[in-house]
Design an enzyme around this catalytic site. Structure first.
Site, PDB file in Angstrom:
ATOM      1  N   ASN A   9      93.557 -10.671  53.357  1.00  0.00           N
ATOM      2  CA  ASN A   9      95.007 -10.442  53.314  1.00  0.00           C
ATOM      3  C   ASN A   9      95.495 -10.967  51.971  1.00  0.00           C
ATOM      4  O   ASN A   9      95.605 -12.171  51.778  1.00  0.00           O
ATOM      5  CB  ASN A   9      95.674 -11.193  54.476  1.00  0.00           C
ATOM      6  CG  ASN A   9      97.189 -11.167  54.370  1.00  0.00           C
ATOM      7  OD1 ASN A   9      97.753 -10.383  53.609  1.00  0.00           O
ATOM      8  ND2 ASN A   9      97.846 -12.021  55.144  1.00  0.00           N
ATOM      9  N   LYS A  11      98.345 -10.804  50.715  1.00  0.00           N
ATOM     10  CA  LYS A  11      99.761 -11.199  50.735  1.00  0.00           C
ATOM     11  C   LYS A  11     100.482 -10.610  49.507  1.00  0.00           C
ATOM     12  O   LYS A  11     100.104  -9.535  49.039  1.00  0.00           O
ATOM     13  CB  LYS A  11      99.900 -12.721  50.796  1.00  0.00           C
ATOM     14  CG  LYS A  11      99.062 -13.348  51.907  1.00  0.00           C
ATOM     15  CD  LYS A  11      99.483 -14.743  52.230  1.00  0.00           C
ATOM     16  CE  LYS A  11      98.479 -15.361  53.177  1.00  0.00           C
ATOM     17  NZ  LYS A  11      99.005 -16.530  53.859  1.00  0.00           N
ATOM     18  N   HIS A  93     101.981 -10.849  61.462  1.00  0.00           N
ATOM     19  CA  HIS A  93     101.546 -12.051  60.739  1.00  0.00           C
ATOM     20  C   HIS A  93     102.636 -13.117  60.881  1.00  0.00           C
ATOM     21  O   HIS A  93     103.826 -12.804  60.888  1.00  0.00           O
ATOM     22  CB  HIS A  93     101.303 -11.712  59.262  1.00  0.00           C
ATOM     23  CG  HIS A  93     100.615 -12.819  58.524  1.00  0.00           C
ATOM     24  ND1 HIS A  93     101.279 -13.943  58.098  1.00  0.00           N
ATOM     25  CD2 HIS A  93      99.314 -12.987  58.164  1.00  0.00           C
ATOM     26  CE1 HIS A  93     100.413 -14.758  57.505  1.00  0.00           C
ATOM     27  NE2 HIS A  93      99.215 -14.197  57.533  1.00  0.00           N
ATOM     28  N   SER A 208      92.966 -20.870  56.674  1.00  0.00           N
ATOM     29  CA  SER A 208      92.190 -21.674  55.717  1.00  0.00           C
ATOM     30  C   SER A 208      90.675 -21.529  55.895  1.00  0.00           C
ATOM     31  O   SER A 208      89.931 -22.504  55.759  1.00  0.00           O
ATOM     32  CB  SER A 208      92.604 -23.150  55.792  1.00  0.00           C
ATOM     33  OG  SER A 208      93.968 -23.291  55.434  1.00  0.00           O
TER      34      SER A 208
HETATM   35  C1  PEP Z   1      96.465 -15.433  56.331  1.00  0.00           C
HETATM   36  O1  PEP Z   1      97.354 -15.254  55.524  1.00  0.00           O
HETATM   37  O2  PEP Z   1      96.306 -14.613  57.234  1.00  0.00           O
HETATM   38  C2  PEP Z   1      95.615 -16.612  56.184  1.00  0.00           C
HETATM   39  C3  PEP Z   1      94.764 -16.886  57.130  1.00  0.00           C
HETATM   40  O3  PEP Z   1      95.774 -17.357  55.033  1.00  0.00           O
HETATM   41  P1  PEP Z   1      94.826 -18.555  54.521  1.00  0.00           P
HETATM   42  O4  PEP Z   1      93.403 -18.078  54.665  1.00  0.00           O
HETATM   43  O5  PEP Z   1      95.229 -18.763  53.109  1.00  0.00           O
HETATM   44  O6  PEP Z   1      95.106 -19.723  55.408  1.00  0.00           O
END
Ligand code: PEP
Length: 246
Positions: A9, A11, A93, A208
């Site tokens: 993702n 973003k 999300h 994460s």
């Molecule tokens: C996400 O945006 O779906 C996500 C899991 O972000 P991150 O891996 O940065 O925590």
């Protein structure tokens, strides 16, 4: 045996130059045993599609409209996304639930719109830190999933589900494999009550995920891959996570 799926993702990150670098890095790093996809900002979907032609990497969007078409300025319909070859659309999300006030029902309606055009919705559910600390994790994720089950009825088996604890997204905090598995098991059980396809459905973990914690998370019985934010922006990191899913 469910085939693992790893979805990046992006973003609201990137530009044409950085995307090209990232995608060429991924093309060099693959192939992987797991299914792999990237969900990119709307303006870059077509260019991503071109760059990924002939590779195993699928692509999709990070949202879609619940509406079919019409006077909805700024919205992007599932028909449009299907028209440009998207396989996936992330819906619900936590950033959209929080910053755009998306309700459980709106998320469910978006999932329905995606499916109507042959796009697999990746439906995100997850609790905030306050909800976890109040002992409401199960209640919250079941409520979020229930809206989708109720809306999609017999099509529920066609979605990908993603458990993303809000407190673990972009924070560097990761649910332990045991914490994540416990919630995935609850979700699988809820799906079993709704569809005979529950054991074939993929439930991704997100929050994460990094190259060094992915393998343990993906080894859990009900974790079928990951939805990856920050670590999806570097080809080497994302590729290592894809390999951990193999
Ligand atoms: C996400 O945006 O779906 C996500 C899991 O972000 P991150 O891996 O940065 O925590």
């Amino acid at each position: 045996m469910r085939k693992k799926l790893v979805v990046g993702n992006w973003k609201m990150h990137g530009n044409r130059a950085s995307n090209a670098l990232l995608l060429s890095g991924l093309k060099e790093a693959g192939p992987w045993t797991a299914d792999v996809a990237v969900c990119v900002p709307f303006p870059y979907i077509t260019e991503t599609a071109l760059a990924l032609t002939g590779t195993q990497i699928a692509y999709g969007s990070q949202d879609c409209s619940a509406h079919e078409q019409g006077a909805y300025t700024g919205e992007v319909s599932s028909a449009m996304l299907a028209d440009i070859g998207c396989r996936y659309a992330i819906v619900g999300h936590s950033e959209r639930r929080a910053y755009h006030q998306e309700s459980d029902q709106l998320v469910a309606d978006k999932a329905k719109a995606a499916l109507a055009h042959g796009i697999t919705p990746i439906v995100c559910v997850g609790e905030t830190l306050a909800e976890r600390e109040a002992g409401q994790t199960e209640h919250v994720v079941k409520r979020q999933l229930a809206a989708v089950i109720h809306t999609l009825t017999h099509c529920i088996g066609e979605i990908v589900l993603a458990y993303e604890p809000v407190w673990a997204i972009g924070t560097g905090l990761t649910a332990t494999p045991e914490q994540a598995q416990a919630v995935h098991a609850v979700l699988r059980q809820q799906l079993r009550a709704a569809t005979q396809k529950a054991d074939a459905m993929r439930i991704l973990y997100g929050g994460s995920v990094k190259a060094d914690n992915a393998a343990l998370l993906f080894a859990q019985a009900d974790i079928d891959g990951g939805l990856i934010g920050g670590a999806a922006l570097k080809a080497a990191d994302f590729s290592a996570i894809c390999r951990a899913a193999g």
